[in-house]
Enzyme design. Structure first.
Site, PDB file in Angstrom:
ATOM      1  N   ASP A   1      -3.408  -3.402   7.497  1.00  0.00           N
ATOM      2  CA  ASP A   1      -4.534  -4.173   7.843  1.00  0.00           C
ATOM      3  C   ASP A   1      -4.454  -5.331   7.392  1.00  0.00           C
ATOM      4  O   ASP A   1      -4.876  -6.655   7.774  1.00  0.00           O
ATOM      5  CB  ASP A   1      -5.804  -3.522   7.404  1.00  0.00           C
ATOM      6  CG  ASP A   1      -6.088  -2.057   8.533  1.00  0.00           C
ATOM      7  OD1 ASP A   1      -5.022  -1.599   8.710  1.00  0.00           O
ATOM      8  OD2 ASP A   1      -7.204  -1.965   8.474  1.00  0.00           O
TER       9      ASP A   1
ATOM     10  N   CYS B   1       0.713  -1.255  -0.095  1.00  0.00           N
ATOM     11  CA  CYS B   1       0.027  -0.226  -0.013  1.00  0.00           C
ATOM     12  C   CYS B   1       0.814   1.222  -0.138  1.00  0.00           C
ATOM     13  O   CYS B   1       0.474   2.188  -0.753  1.00  0.00           O
ATOM     14  CB  CYS B   1      -1.009  -0.105   1.231  1.00  0.00           C
ATOM     15  SG  CYS B   1      -1.711  -1.503   1.135  1.00  0.00           S
TER      16      CYS B   1
ATOM     17  N   ASP C   1      -5.255   2.215   4.827  1.00  0.00           N
ATOM     18  CA  ASP C   1      -6.543   2.408   5.643  1.00  0.00           C
ATOM     19  C   ASP C   1      -6.599   3.460   6.508  1.00  0.00           C
ATOM     20  O   ASP C   1      -7.215   4.443   6.658  1.00  0.00           O
ATOM     21  CB  ASP C   1      -7.135   1.084   6.306  1.00  0.00           C
ATOM     22  CG  ASP C   1      -7.353   0.224   5.273  1.00  0.00           C
ATOM     23  OD1 ASP C   1      -6.920   0.252   4.048  1.00  0.00           O
ATOM     24  OD2 ASP C   1      -8.170  -0.779   5.876  1.00  0.00           O
TER      25      ASP C   1
ATOM     26  N   SER D   1     -13.382  -4.884   7.839  1.00  0.00           N
ATOM     27  CA  SER D   1     -12.724  -4.401   6.546  1.00  0.00           C
ATOM     28  C   SER D   1     -13.720  -3.758   5.563  1.00  0.00           C
ATOM     29  O   SER D   1     -14.847  -4.240   5.392  1.00  0.00           O
ATOM     30  CB  SER D   1     -11.845  -5.701   6.051  1.00  0.00           C
ATOM     31  OG  SER D   1     -11.283  -5.288   4.711  1.00  0.00           O
TER      32      SER D   1
END
Length: 557
Positions: free
Chosen positions: A84, A52, A126, A473
């Site tokens: 995550d 990410c 996130d 999620s």
């Protein structure tokens, strides 16, 4: 226009008495010319743990080029990030939401400590997304946020894959529905390179939110992580932040009640993650804006679901970009009168003006016209009832089941619930209850993707419901209620549940109830005793003592 372009940094760079500061900065390569210019902080959330944020070093270099080209001096620094997708289902997942506060705190500290004149924040996953916006709201200096972009989809045969498919493959493999070879193929092909998870999961939901808030330049966040245009967007962001400084345009002029309502509408219209509720409540608090959990249901109820995105739909973020991007969603909502067009963005344009720049691809099927939505109302629903007096969040995008009644299967931690799914102990009609996973009880309010994906993978997604004081999620789909408040560790009604209690989800009535008498509920709660803290020292214990209810954004007070 601001006349003084060093309104803060002059305190540590100017005058004979600041010679020690200049000497320290010259030691790492800054010159007198550099220090005579405005100082712009570049807050990077780069880590090499997971895709990410992996590419943010490259983007930071381009941002700094843009800052220098505009006549200012960049100073890059880093903060933390918890993936995550990597920590999901493990004890480490408790660190994820806590990291949001640490990210905001650390950016605030470095920016205040070094008297930056302006700030660019780079985020990619996130919690880095809301964390950087919270920091910008606190600091209220000219600044903007740039999202690193989405990962390309993996390919297996004619299927586009995301990390969601890997989690669901775990359940399918455990239940014997797929063979080991197919299972390994999904694992090996789902994530082909850098970028955040590809569906309208939490990272891309918050990317959308950042553009609708106006704190990211519209059209920049949706550019995929590995696309050549991303470098150009980063360079332009560097130039833009210096223009914000010249105009003294601050986050307090951009983050308003209207812009937050626009952001909520964008989540509803795209079937976005329930985590947006937590994060927008937190951002509103940092910006001093009144917002409560019921506002999400009100705005979602009037906003059609128009984006056909995973986890409930067919397409991924890169498909949305090709179709016309987040601007196309904004244009649709603008034309329908569902967002406030006069809100300001960091580009200096209003959101109405920014949405007019869209180029919709001919024949695209990702974003529906308003006359033909996927659903007449948005994806977020707030339920209350005797199990959730302060509310809980359900995402209804992607499935039609609006009522469920079944017996409770109660677990006091996520691992026990996951084991029960893996062993085939959860049956159709059951309501899986996972408690003591809330902000204080976890602590850290873990996401339950491991359990929810295993249920889907085991073929139970359409026949089982789940509720938890933890989170979900953005990749979760099915009838799942998260953020149940008050949480079990605070003596909320969820703490009184027992195996076999009949639980009813009624989406239309906005209710989540257990069918026991009020007297019985009160008697059980009188017998309840709070469990011992799971952590007694360190950041986890500190967070558990300070954190608020999920209904207030799970912020540290």
């Amino acid at each position: 226009m601001a006349e003084n372009l060093k309104p803060r940094s002059h305190v540590i760079t100017d005058g004979p008495d600041r010679a020690p500061t200049r000497a320290m900065l010259k030691a790492v390569g800054f010159t007198d010319d550099d220090l005579a210019r405005p100082i712009v902080g570049v807050a990077n959330t780069w880590i090499e743990i997971g895709p990410c944020n992996f590419h943010l070093r490259q983007l930071a270099a381009k941002v700094k080029e843009g800052i220098r080209a505009a006549g200012a001096t960049p100073m890059e620094f880093n903060t933390v990030s918890i993936s995550d997708g990597i920590s999901m289902g493990a004890e480490g997942m408790k660190c994820s939401l806590i990291s949001r506060e640490v990210i905001a705190d650390s950016i605030e500290l470095v920016a205040r400590g070094n008297h930056f004149d302006a700030l660019v924040c780079l985020s990619g996953c996130d919690k880095t997304n809301p964390g950087v916006v919270m920091a910008l709201a606190r600091l209220n200096i000219p600044g903007l946020a740039l999202y690193g972009g989405s990962i390309a989809p993996g390919h297996l045969g004619d299927r586009d894959l995301t990390i969601q498919d890997v989690f669901e493959a775990v359940g399918a493999y455990s239940s014997g529905r797929i063979k080991e070879e197919q299972f390994k193929s999904v694992e090996n092909t789902a994530c082909p390179g850098a970028g955040a998870c590809g569906g309208q999961f939490t990272a891309n939901t918050m990317s959308t939110v950042m553009e609708f808030l106006g704190i990211s330049p519209m059209g920049s966040n949706g550019i995929p992580a590995t696309a050549a245009e991303k470098d150009e967007a980063a360079f332009n962001a560097g130039k833009l932040v210096v223009e914000l400084l010249r105009r003294d345009l601050r986050p307090s002029q951009i983050l308003t009640r209207k812009s937050i309502e626009n952001a909520i509408a964008s989540v509803a219209a795209t079937g976005g993650s329930t985590n947006a509720v937590l994060h927008l409540l937190a951002i509103a608090r940092e910006a001093g804006i009144e917002l409560n959990i019921d506002d999400f249901d009100r705005i979602s109820a009037r906003t059609p679901l128009i984006a056909d995105l995973k986890p409930g739909g067919r397409f991924v973020a890169n498909d949305l970009y090709k179709a016309g991007g987040i601007q196309l969603v904004a244009q649709r909502l603008m034309e329908a009168g569902l967002i406030h067009g006069d809100t300001l963005t960091v580009t200096g344009k209003t959101i109405k003006e920014a949405a007019q720049d869209v180029k919709e691809s001919f024949g695209q099927e990702v974003v529906r016209p308003m006359v033909n939505p996927l659903k007449p109302t948005g994806g977020l629903v707030i339920l209350k009832g005797n199990l959730a007096p302060e509310g809980c969040v359900v995402k209804v995008a992607g499935h039609e089941r609006l009522i469920h009644k079944g017996p409770a299967r109660v677990f006091d931690r996520e691992e026990d619930a996951f084991a029960a799914v893996q062993k085939g102990q959860i049956k159709a009609e059951d309501v899986v209850v996972i408690r003591y996973e809330g902000p204080k009880g976890g602590p850290g309010m873990r996401e339950m993707l491991g359990v929810t994906a295993a249920l889907v993978g085991a073929g139970l997604g359409d026949s089982v419901a789940l509720l938890t004081d933890g989170r979900f999620s953005g990749a979760t789909h099915g009838l799942m209620a998260g953020h149940v408040a008050p949480e079990a560790a605070q003596g909320g009604p969820i703490a009184a549940l027992r195996d076999g209690d009949t639980i009813v989800f009624d989406i239309a009535a906005r209710r989540l109830d257990v069918h026991i008498a009020e007297e019985e509920m009160n008697a059980r709660l009188r017998q309840w005793k709070p469990p011992a803290p799971r952590y007694t020292s360190g950041v986890m214990a500190k967070y558990a003592k300070l954190v608020s209810s999920a209904s207030e954004g799970a912020v540290t007070l």
